[in-house]
Design a protein around this motif. Sequence first.
Motif, mmCIF file in Angstrom:
data_model
loop_
_atom_site.group_PDB
_atom_site.id
_atom_site.type_symbol
_atom_site.label_atom_id
_atom_site.label_comp_id
_atom_site.label_asym_id
_atom_site.label_seq_id
_atom_site.Cartn_x
_atom_site.Cartn_y
_atom_site.Cartn_z
ATOM 1 N N SER A 67 -22.074 38.789 -51.234
ATOM 2 C CA SER A 67 -23.242 38.319 -51.978
ATOM 3 C C SER A 67 -24.125 39.517 -52.309
ATOM 4 O O SER A 67 -24.214 40.460 -51.527
ATOM 5 N N SER A 68 -24.792 39.467 -53.435
ATOM 6 C CA SER A 68 -25.711 40.555 -53.796
ATOM 7 C C SER A 68 -27.099 40.359 -53.183
ATOM 8 O O SER A 68 -27.943 41.234 -53.292
ATOM 9 N N ALA A 69 -27.327 39.228 -52.511
ATOM 10 C CA ALA A 69 -28.629 38.969 -51.886
ATOM 11 C C ALA A 69 -28.874 39.959 -50.752
ATOM 12 O O ALA A 69 -28.005 40.219 -49.941
ATOM 13 N N THR A 70 -30.076 40.508 -50.698
ATOM 14 C CA THR A 70 -30.439 41.461 -49.640
ATOM 15 C C THR A 70 -31.682 41.021 -48.871
ATOM 16 O O THR A 70 -32.217 41.784 -48.080
ATOM 17 N N SER A 71 -32.131 39.784 -49.086
ATOM 18 C CA SER A 71 -33.367 39.301 -48.470
ATOM 19 C C SER A 71 -33.212 38.965 -46.987
ATOM 20 O O SER A 71 -34.183 38.963 -46.251
ATOM 21 N N GLY A 72 -31.994 38.651 -46.547
ATOM 22 C CA GLY A 72 -31.792 38.198 -45.178
ATOM 23 C C GLY A 72 -32.224 36.754 -44.975
ATOM 24 O O GLY A 72 -32.336 36.288 -43.847
ATOM 25 N N ALA A 73 -32.465 36.036 -46.069
ATOM 26 C CA ALA A 73 -32.910 34.641 -45.985
ATOM 27 C C ALA A 73 -31.771 33.734 -45.529
ATOM 28 O O ALA A 73 -30.596 34.035 -45.735
ATOM 29 N N ALA A 74 -32.132 32.629 -44.928
ATOM 30 C CA ALA A 74 -31.146 31.631 -44.530
ATOM 31 C C ALA A 74 -30.407 31.126 -45.763
ATOM 32 O O ALA A 74 -30.958 31.080 -46.858
ATOM 33 N N ASP A 75 -29.146 30.791 -45.568
ATOM 34 C CA ASP A 75 -28.271 30.223 -46.599
ATOM 35 C C ASP A 75 -27.866 31.207 -47.688
ATOM 36 O O ASP A 75 -27.323 30.799 -48.710
ATOM 37 N N THR A 76 -28.113 32.513 -47.504
ATOM 38 C CA THR A 76 -27.617 33.491 -48.467
ATOM 39 C C THR A 76 -26.241 33.953 -48.008
ATOM 40 O O THR A 76 -26.007 34.175 -46.832
ATOM 41 N N GLY A 77 -25.333 34.068 -48.955
ATOM 42 C CA GLY A 77 -23.972 34.488 -48.633
ATOM 43 C C GLY A 77 -23.046 34.255 -49.806
ATOM 44 O O GLY A 77 -23.451 33.816 -50.877
ATOM 45 N N ALA A 78 -21.784 34.528 -49.607
ATOM 46 C CA ALA A 78 -20.790 34.435 -50.672
ATOM 47 C C ALA A 78 -20.161 33.042 -50.717
ATOM 48 O O ALA A 78 -20.064 32.352 -49.708
ATOM 49 N N GLY A 106 -32.499 40.962 -39.152
ATOM 50 C CA GLY A 106 -31.643 41.612 -38.171
ATOM 51 C C GLY A 106 -30.677 40.668 -37.466
ATOM 52 O O GLY A 106 -29.788 41.114 -36.771
ATOM 53 N N ASN A 107 -30.850 39.375 -37.629
ATOM 54 C CA ASN A 107 -29.957 38.383 -37.012
ATOM 55 C C ASN A 107 -28.864 38.062 -38.020
ATOM 56 O O ASN A 107 -29.150 37.665 -39.144
ATOM 57 N N TYR A 108 -27.611 38.255 -37.650
ATOM 58 C CA TYR A 108 -26.515 38.058 -38.595
ATOM 59 C C TYR A 108 -25.651 36.843 -38.269
ATOM 60 O O TYR A 108 -24.504 36.746 -38.699
#
Length: 181
Positions: A67-78, A106-108
Motif C-alpha cells: 500500500s502507498s499509505a504511510t499514515s499508520g492508520a488502522a485499516d490501511t494496507g494492500a 510503531g505498532n504493526y
Amino acid sequence: LRHLGDPDTKMGFDTDTIKLETAGDERLRITSTGEVNIGGDYSQTDNKVNIVAPSKPIQEGTLNLKSSATSGAADTGAVLRFYGHSGTEGRYHSSIKGAKENGTSGNYAGYLSFNTRPNGSAMQERLRITSTGKLEVKGTRDGALQANDDDALKLFTKSTSDDINRGTGITFYTHDGSGYE
C-alpha cells in the motif's frame, strides 16, 4: 537490446513474444496471448501470470503487495481484488485485504480479511483473521448484513481448566453481545 556494460543482461523479441534476461537466464516473458511468466517454467499455459520462486520462510514472500499509505492508520494496507464480468459489464466480485489492525504509531499488528460483494452493493468484509490468530466470521440475519449490527460468529479455543493451552471449544456471540443465543 543488450546492456553494454553487462552483456548477459538483455531484452529480446521472438515472434509475438518479449523476453527479459539477467545473468544470462530468462527472467520474464510476455507472450502473444498476454500471459506473463516470471522466473520459471514457461510451458505453463493455464495461468495468466505464473511466478516461480524458491520456497520462502513465512516472513518473506514470493509476491509482495504494498500500500502507498504511510499514515499508520488502522485499516490501511494492500488489497488483492478479484475482477470478473457481470454479463453486462466488468465488475469486481471479491477481495482479500491485509491491513493494519490499529492506529498506534510503531505498532504493526495486522489482520487478513476476506470480502465479498453482494449484488447492487459495495464490498463487505465476511471473515477476518486477527493479529492474535482469532477467526471472526461476520454474522448475517436473513441472509444480509445489518448495517448497524456487529454480528459475528467468533471461534476461539477455550480451556476447561483456565489453562490457556488446554481444551477446545466454540463460543457463539449474538448480535446484542449476550452470547450463547
